[in-house]
Motif scaffolding. Structure first.
Motif, PDB file in Angstrom:
ATOM      1  N   ASN A 120       0.787  -1.238   0.000  1.00  0.00           N
ATOM      2  CA  ASN A 120       0.000   0.000   0.000  1.00  0.00           C
ATOM      3  C   ASN A 120       0.815   1.283   0.000  1.00  0.00           C
ATOM      4  O   ASN A 120       0.237   2.366   0.084  1.00  0.00           O
TER       5      ASN A 120
ATOM      6  N   TRP B 276      -4.269  10.242  -3.572  1.00  0.00           N
ATOM      7  CA  TRP B 276      -5.443   9.440  -3.198  1.00  0.00           C
ATOM      8  C   TRP B 276      -6.392  10.222  -2.298  1.00  0.00           C
ATOM      9  O   TRP B 276      -7.589   9.965  -2.295  1.00  0.00           O
TER      10      TRP B 276
ATOM     11  N   GLN C 284      -9.250   9.304  -4.218  1.00  0.00           N
ATOM     12  CA  GLN C 284      -9.837   8.127  -3.577  1.00  0.00           C
ATOM     13  C   GLN C 284      -9.787   8.295  -2.067  1.00  0.00           C
ATOM     14  O   GLN C 284      -9.084   7.552  -1.377  1.00  0.00           O
TER      15      GLN C 284
ATOM     16  N   GLU D 181     -11.684   7.625   0.455  1.00  0.00           N
ATOM     17  CA  GLU D 181     -12.036   6.480   1.304  1.00  0.00           C
ATOM     18  C   GLU D 181     -10.888   5.488   1.391  1.00  0.00           C
ATOM     19  O   GLU D 181     -10.533   5.010   2.484  1.00  0.00           O
ATOM     20  N   ARG D 182     -10.274   5.208   0.240  1.00  0.00           N
ATOM     21  CA  ARG D 182      -9.126   4.286   0.221  1.00  0.00           C
ATOM     22  C   ARG D 182      -7.947   4.878   0.979  1.00  0.00           C
ATOM     23  O   ARG D 182      -7.266   4.185   1.736  1.00  0.00           O
TER      24      ARG D 182
ATOM     25  N   ARG E 136      -8.531   4.753   4.737  1.00  0.00           N
ATOM     26  CA  ARG E 136      -8.555   3.362   5.192  1.00  0.00           C
ATOM     27  C   ARG E 136      -7.140   2.815   5.314  1.00  0.00           C
ATOM     28  O   ARG E 136      -6.798   2.160   6.316  1.00  0.00           O
ATOM     29  N   VAL E 137      -6.293   3.073   4.310  1.00  0.00           N
ATOM     30  CA  VAL E 137      -4.907   2.600   4.334  1.00  0.00           C
ATOM     31  C   VAL E 137      -4.124   3.268   5.465  1.00  0.00           C
ATOM     32  O   VAL E 137      -3.408   2.605   6.226  1.00  0.00           O
TER      33      VAL E 137
END
Length: 346
Positions: free
Chosen positions: A292, A308, A312, A314-315, A318-319
């Motif tokens: 990741n 991101w 992105q 949300e991604r 989360r990561v």
């Protein structure tokens, strides 16, 4: 200590057919017939693509990696693309990949034509790398492999096994014994002893009672994974789009590699339970980081891609949250083991 050997093979469409199946069969047979056969694990990956190479290194964690296929000199070695056509991989990105596994892989064999250039680049990070300085025929490549793995199976060191491989070519009457070349890293990485070698620590441990063994092992643990090294780094580092030097995680990678065998297990069941918990958490953390985070324009630095956060979100979060949560669990488990060891072994 069990040693894992991984064979990677590629023979893309439109390239001359190689007898890779025979080479792999010979390697398998040499190890199965060896006196140390129970101490080797052999895995194979065929029709190799770049993602297969990366996954094999991450998933299999080999001590020795053997590639058989085609080489093209400075242009690279030939892997396959998604439809099986040739895909050239140049020396520089290949060497950068192996750098990430320098505390895991001890030897790489590139049994492919004109692979000396790649061997030289990889040897900047890996202790021993074998390449071919010119074209090598199928028979010579197979002869080298049989001689090399006969010696490895018998417990000989890599330099000796290399010479056995050269000699096997010569004994078979093939005038290509000087084609294989051995490259060695100038500043060798430290590895646990091979199955055929006993270190002074192992020898001395056989004379110590159980608590003495655990005391000595705990001292090694404190030295190799101190609180003020990689542990402090992951505790204090914000992964939310900020780059970080990959080598700050070296102590974690080294722990994952060295502490995976029975010689690094505590005799005391409570201590061993805590060591196993820490080991599993570090494995989870380092694998999650590998999958990741990505290299930045600055050499040796990785990051969770900051773009991101907008593209992105949300991604991204989360990561980042998972990295921070795993880091916290690693730090907590490490500190618990340190406290327990000091109490139990004082």
């Amino acid at each position: 200590m069990t040693q894992k050997i991984v064979i990677l093979a590629a023979n893309p469409k439109t390239t001359p057919a190689l007898r890779l199946d025979q080479e792999m069969r010979e390697i398998d047979e040499r190890l199965r017939r060896s006196k140390n056969r129970d101490q080797f694990v052999l895995e194979k990956r065929l029709a190799l693509r770049t993602e297969d190479l990366r996954r094999a290194l991450l998933d299999e964690r080999p001590r020795l990696l053997h590639f058989c296929g085609h080489g093209a000199g400075e242009d690279g070695i030939l892997l396959e693309d998604v439809v099986g056509c040739p895909h050239l991989v140049k020396a520089e990105p290949l060497a950068k990949l192996f750098k990430l596994f320098s505390n895991q892989i001890e030897c790489v064999i590139l049994n492919a034509c004109y692979s000396e250039f790649q061997a030289e680049a990889i040897s900047q990070h890996i202790n021993y790398v074998i390449g071919m300085k010119q074209a090598i025929g199928d028979k010579a490549a197979i002869s080298f492999a049989t001689g090399f793995y006969d010696a490895i199976g018998a417990g000989r060191v890599i330099e000796d096994a290399f010479e056995f491989g050269q000699n096997a070519i010569e004994l078979d009457g093939i005038p290509e014994e000087l084609t294989p070349v051995l490259k060695k890293k100038s500043n060798m990485n430290l590895f646990p002893p091979n199955i055929y070698q006993k270190s002074s620590v192992e020898i001395s441990q056989t004379k110590l009672p159980g608590k003495g063994l655990d005391q000595e092992l705990f001292q090694h643990f404190i030295e190799e994974l101190p609180s003020n090294g990689s542990i402090r780094f992951i505790k204090e580092t914000n992964m939310a789009g900020f780059s970080f030097p990959v080598n700050r995680l070296d102590q974690l990678h080294n722990f994952s590699f060295k502490w995976a065998d029975a010689e690094h297990e505590f005799i005391d069941p409570v201590l061993e339970s805590k060591r196993k918990e820490l080991f599993d958490l570090i494995e989870q953390y380092t694998i999650y980081v590998a999958y990741n985070t990505y290299p930045t324009h600055r050499f040796g630095f990785n990051t969770v891609p900051p773009e991101w956060e907008k593209e992105q979100p949300e991604r991204f979060w989360r990561v980042v949250d998972e990295l921070h949560e795993l880091a916290g669990k690693v730090v907590e488990a490490h500190q618990e083991l340190v406290r327990l060891g000091r109490t139990q072994l004082s």
